[in-house]
Design a protein around this motif. Structure first.
Motif, PDB file in Angstrom:
ATOM      1  N   ARG A   1      52.225   1.612  66.312  1.00  0.00           N
ATOM      2  CA  ARG A   1      53.298   2.393  66.931  1.00  0.00           C
ATOM      3  C   ARG A   1      53.773   3.485  65.975  1.00  0.00           C
ATOM      4  NH1 ARG A   1      55.755  -1.615  68.800  1.00  0.00           N
ATOM      5  NH2 ARG A   1      57.177  -2.110  67.111  1.00  0.00           N
TER       6      ARG A   1
ATOM      7  N   ASN B   1      58.316  -4.966  74.737  1.00  0.00           N
ATOM      8  CA  ASN B   1      57.706  -4.262  73.618  1.00  0.00           C
ATOM      9  C   ASN B   1      58.410  -2.953  73.308  1.00  0.00           C
ATOM     10  OD1 ASN B   1      55.734  -6.210  73.194  1.00  0.00           O
ATOM     11  ND2 ASN B   1      54.322  -5.279  74.652  1.00  0.00           N
TER      12      ASN B   1
ATOM     13  N   ARG C   1      50.862  -4.340  65.687  1.00  0.00           N
ATOM     14  CA  ARG C   1      51.175  -3.374  66.755  1.00  0.00           C
ATOM     15  C   ARG C   1      52.240  -2.390  66.287  1.00  0.00           C
ATOM     16  NH1 ARG C   1      51.657  -8.098  71.234  1.00  0.00           N
ATOM     17  NH2 ARG C   1      49.436  -8.316  71.778  1.00  0.00           N
TER      18      ARG C   1
ATOM     19  N   THR D   1      43.101  -6.872  66.226  1.00  0.00           N
ATOM     20  CA  THR D   1      44.322  -7.033  67.025  1.00  0.00           C
ATOM     21  C   THR D   1      44.309  -6.075  68.212  1.00  0.00           C
ATOM     22  OG1 THR D   1      45.649  -7.745  65.126  1.00  0.00           O
ATOM     23  CG2 THR D   1      46.841  -6.840  67.004  1.00  0.00           C
ATOM     24  N   ALA D   2      43.977  -4.815  67.940  1.00  0.00           N
ATOM     25  CA  ALA D   2      43.909  -3.821  69.026  1.00  0.00           C
ATOM     26  C   ALA D   2      42.785  -4.171  70.007  1.00  0.00           C
ATOM     27  CB  ALA D   2      43.704  -2.426  68.442  1.00  0.00           C
TER      28      ALA D   2
ATOM     29  N   ASP E   1      42.916  -2.466  73.515  1.00  0.00           N
ATOM     30  CA  ASP E   1      43.417  -1.164  73.057  1.00  0.00           C
ATOM     31  C   ASP E   1      42.332  -0.542  72.179  1.00  0.00           C
ATOM     32  OD1 ASP E   1      44.717   1.015  71.990  1.00  0.00           O
ATOM     33  OD2 ASP E   1      46.239  -0.128  70.896  1.00  0.00           O
TER      34      ASP E   1
ATOM     35  N   HIS F   1      43.109   2.419  69.370  1.00  0.00           N
ATOM     36  CA  HIS F   1      43.500   2.034  68.011  1.00  0.00           C
ATOM     37  C   HIS F   1      42.416   1.203  67.334  1.00  0.00           C
ATOM     38  CE1 HIS F   1      47.655   2.894  69.576  1.00  0.00           C
ATOM     39  NE2 HIS F   1      47.687   3.514  68.419  1.00  0.00           N
TER      40      HIS F   1
ATOM     41  N   THR G   1      50.554 -10.385  64.913  1.00  0.00           N
ATOM     42  CA  THR G   1      50.127  -9.431  65.940  1.00  0.00           C
ATOM     43  C   THR G   1      51.209  -8.382  66.177  1.00  0.00           C
ATOM     44  OG1 THR G   1      48.768 -11.113  67.020  1.00  0.00           O
ATOM     45  CG2 THR G   1      49.403  -9.201  68.344  1.00  0.00           C
TER      46      THR G   1
ATOM     47  N   ASP H   1      43.613  -6.729  72.465  1.00  0.00           N
ATOM     48  CA  ASP H   1      44.539  -6.216  73.474  1.00  0.00           C
ATOM     49  C   ASP H   1      43.867  -5.219  74.407  1.00  0.00           C
ATOM     50  OD1 ASP H   1      46.636  -7.695  72.519  1.00  0.00           O
ATOM     51  OD2 ASP H   1      47.501  -6.085  71.307  1.00  0.00           O
TER      52      ASP H   1
END
Length: 544
Positions: free
Chosen positions: A138, A379, A134, A175-176, A181, A184, A130, A179
């Motif tokens: 980024r 993070n 991320r 994954t996004a 998110d 993404h 994960t 979260d």
């Protein structure tokens, strides 16, 4: 000579090394995984060879016995009339078939499984996967890279055959999505769908991609596109658990929205979703845009007038005996605040020794929680670090002495040499090296003075050694005045965090940009106020 360790103790470092934690935060430690994987591949090949040998033996037995049984069963009594045949039948059934049974029951995978079990303790876990995902996002944000560039391995200045499959892109989106998110998630689900539509084979189904993508688009507030994608999903899988209900819900919301805006229904745009289709959500960092622009090499405020005030010189540390025969090469990087770079600060031999000492102790770099004062991971700081004492090795003592000779500041009250290695997308977002508690009345009352317990005052200055070149990314940037300083192996940069009055120089808020390609190694020496009273006397004004 008393030494100070901040912000973590040796006990914590030792504990972090003996337990699995956050492999993705250090490229240096991740290299060990490559050798682990190589060993596992060799073990797998040995297992395959053993299985093939076993199978070849069984096949040979089967062929021999097949011919034998055809002959024996064609005339059983005639066959057994020969005493040797009768004896061999008894022997085969009593001994040889038992041996064959034992051979079949042998499991050549035992060695491979045992090897896997030994190495599994060092394997990355779900948190690592994960974290790495991320990190790619980024990098995507910071360097304005679209998902297709990543999926095809097209990074600035780098040509690679490394690609992301449909399933890889889908997992990135998941994954996004997990979260929440959705910004993404949309980008990566869209890329997964594109590659699937282009004919790439995949385990994930088109229906699953459309299911996640349509809901993520809805969360981004794009109802027309959410309706269009859900209709595609219904067309592919009319019996889908959620598709019908979602479609009716999205259509009702869209109809209500259009009625309120007194607009006619319009079909969703045919343009594919890409970087820039949706606005990136705001986050906690006020200077995010300026910081990331500098990381991309944009917005650097190096004018011709400023450049004309920058010089190079030989630095002998005010005729320090250790620098008279070989003075240090010093070059101005910025005029105000004054930032200098020292060339040939560390030799390759010194760098390798420092890395060798640090690597076994690398632990996830921490920051001090402003509310509790407790050290914790964050993070916005993705790297691993270790702290080295001068007494450990002559090279560490030599580097510490060289820093003192060059700067003219005592290192007796400085922190230990901190070595850091940045992992996948490794970064440290804008921060101050000094504690603001002593002189910032705007801070919350419960925010502690980070260095008070050391009894050595605030962090007066920062001495930053670059111990590797970085192929792309990884610059040290100062958003307040628009400076970007790029890593160059063996060099070091130095600046004061405090004015001569002891007041904090807020212009020195800086950041380590995410590493796009490469492995970034640095070492820091934070020099404190105590002991500098006659080496850097106080100024007459607050900002001297």
């Amino acid at each position: 000579m008393e030494k100070f360790l901040f912000p973590i103790s040796w006990v914590l470092l030792c504990c972090c090394w003996t337990t699995h934690a956050e492999v993705f935060t250090s490229i240096g430690q991740m290299t060990d995984l490559l050798y682990t994987e190589k060993e596992l591949v060799q073990s797998l090949r040995e297992y395959i060879k053993a299985e093939e040998s076993k199978l070849a033996t069984v096949k040979s037995w089967a062929s021999k016995l097949d011919a034998l049984t055809r002959a024996s069963t064609s005339d059983p009594e005639g066959y057994l009339a020969h005493p040797v045949n009768a004896y061999k039948l008894m022997k085969r059934l009593n001994t040889e078939w038992s041996e064959l049974e034992s051979l079949v029951l042998q499991n050549p995978s035992d060695g491979f499984i045992a090897n896997m079990s030994v190495h599994r303790q060092y394997f990355p876990d779900e948190e690592d996967q994960t974290g790495a995902a991320r990190a790619l996002m980024r990098l995507q944000d910071t360097y304005h890279l679209d998902s297709e560039a990543f999926s095809k391995g097209k990074l600035p200045g780098v040509h690679s055959n490394t690609v992301l499959t449909v399933d890889d892109c889908f997992d990135m989106g998941k994954t996004a999505y997990n979260d929440a998110d959705y910004y993404h998630a949309v980008l990566w689900f869209q890329q997964s769908l594109k590659q699937l539509d282009d004919g790439e084979e995949a385990v994930v189904s088109k229906a699953d991609i459309l299911d996640y993508l349509s809901y993520s688009v809805y969360q981004m507030g794009d109802l027309p596109r959410a309706v269009e994608l859900t209709r595609r999903l219904v067309a592919i899988d009319p019996a889908h658990d959620r598709a019908g209900g979602n479609l009716r819900y999205f259509e009702r919301l869209l109809s209500k929205q259009l009625n309120e805006m007194e607009q006619a229904d319009q079909p969703a745009t045919e343009e594919p979703i890409q970087l820039g289709t949706y606005s990136r959500p705001k986050d906690h960092l006020p200077e995010r845009e300026a910081y990331e622009s500098l990381c991309r090499g944009e917005g650097i405020q190096m004018t011709e007038a400023r450049r004309s005030r920058l010089f190079c010189r030989y630095q002998d540390g005010d005729r320090n005996p250790r620098l008279l025969l070989k003075p240090m090469k010093e070059a101005d990087e910025w005029d105000s605040p004054h930032i200098v770079r020292y060339l040939e600060m560390l030799s390759d031999e010194e760098i390798e020794k420092i890395k060798e000492l640090a690597k076994p102790r690398l632990a996830r770099a921490t920051v001090r929680d402003p509310k509790t004062g407790v050290l914790t991971t964050a993070n916005y700081r993705v790297s691993k670090s270790a702290w080295l004492e001068g007494e450990e090795d002559v090279i560490i003592e030599r580097v510490n002495q060289r820093i003192e000779d060059i700067t003219g500041l005592t290192v007796e009250t400085a922190e230990l040499l901190q070595v850091a290695n940045y992992g996948v997308g490794g970064q440290y977002e804008p921060h101050f090296d000094f504690s603001r508690r002593p002189f910032d009345s705007n801070l919350k009352k419960d925010e502690p003075d980070a260095f008070k317990r050391l009894g050595t005052g605030n962090r007066l200055a920062t001495f930053l050694n670059y111990m590797s070149d970085v192929e792309a990314g990884g610059a040290t940037v100062f958003p307040d005045f628009g400076a970007a300083i790029y890593p160059k192996k063996g060099t070091a940069v130095f600046w004061y965090n405090l004015f001569k009055s002891g007041e904090g120089d807020y212009r020195t808020r800086h950041a380590a940009c995410p590493v796009l390609v490469g492995s970034k190694w640095v070492s820091n020496k934070w020099i404190h106020e105590r002991g500098q009273e006659f080496r850097r006397p106080c100024g007459l004004t607050e900002v001297d």
